[in-house]
Design an enzyme around this catalytic site. Structure first.
Site, mmCIF file in Angstrom:
data_model
loop_
_atom_site.group_PDB
_atom_site.id
_atom_site.type_symbol
_atom_site.label_atom_id
_atom_site.label_comp_id
_atom_site.label_asym_id
_atom_site.label_seq_id
_atom_site.Cartn_x
_atom_site.Cartn_y
_atom_site.Cartn_z
ATOM 1 C CB VAL A 72 160.041 28.158 12.576
ATOM 2 C CG1 VAL A 72 158.666 28.019 13.228
ATOM 3 C CG2 VAL A 72 161.113 26.975 12.704
ATOM 4 C CD GLU A 73 156.752 33.438 13.549
ATOM 5 O OE1 GLU A 73 155.918 33.049 12.821
ATOM 6 O OE2 GLU A 73 157.060 33.218 14.448
#
Length: 194
Positions: A72-73
């Site tokens: 996600v990051e």
């Protein structure tokens, strides 16, 4: 179709077309289950396993959570830098990285924030501390994204908390972030059986 950061609509269509073609070809030759498993593994890669294995065990953070946060990051881009200035695989802010590195008695070299091992060490340690403080992964994800001070304010506001747990998140970005990480972690657990 909404374009993601760094991806044009044209590129997204090409990727989608390729994925669809691979899915269809795999389904014809190996069956639908194998096709979906192949696609799931492409969407949820497992990289930097020696660091994830080591730091997830050292800091007691489930592997699926580490992989989900990285996905996600940064989508596994060790050179990623956000608009806000967060760096590396786990998108650490330079000041946060420096504080954690010092707490872990490591030299906080500003270039090491991009080193996959050092970035994971600090990022997984931070996740561990946040879970220890809040006792709930969703709340830890919210603090990882919005910061502890924001989460502490929400927990002290009955509009957003219920008996010491977050019941709502007022920041739309953070609310979406928590949902993405939770879903990615569930997918990693299902796909790889962590």
């Amino acid at each position: 179709m909404k374009a993601y950061k760094g991806c044009s609509k044209r590129r997204i269509r090409k990727i989608f077309s390729f994925v669809l073609a691979v899915l269809m070809i795999t389904a014809v030759f190996f069956g639908a289950t194998a096709a979906f498993r192949l696609i799931d593994r492409r969407i949820h890669p497992v990289e930097y396993t020696k660091y994830v294995d080591y730091y997830s065990e050292l800091y007691h953070v489930p592997k699926e959570i580490v992989y989900a946060v990285i996905l996600v990051e940064s989508r596994f881009d060790s050179a990623a830098v956000s608009r806000a200035g967060a760096c590396g695989l786990m998108q650490l802010m330079p000041q946060t990285y420096k504080e954690i590195a010092e707490e872990l008695q490591r030299i906080p070299d500003e270039n090491a924030i991009f080193d996959p091992g050092m970035n994971k060490c600090c990022g997984v340690y931070l996740l561990s501390k946040l879970f220890e403080k809040y006792g709930c992964w969703d709340t830890a994800y919210a603090a990882y994204n919005a910061g502890e001070s924001a989460v502490d304010r929400w927990l002290n506001d009955e509009r957003y908390s219920d008996q010491g747990r977050l019941s709502d998140i007022p920041y739309r970005e953070t609310k979406g972030y928590v949902k993405k990480v939770r879903c990615a972690a569930e997918s990693y657990k299902k796909i790889y059986g962590f």
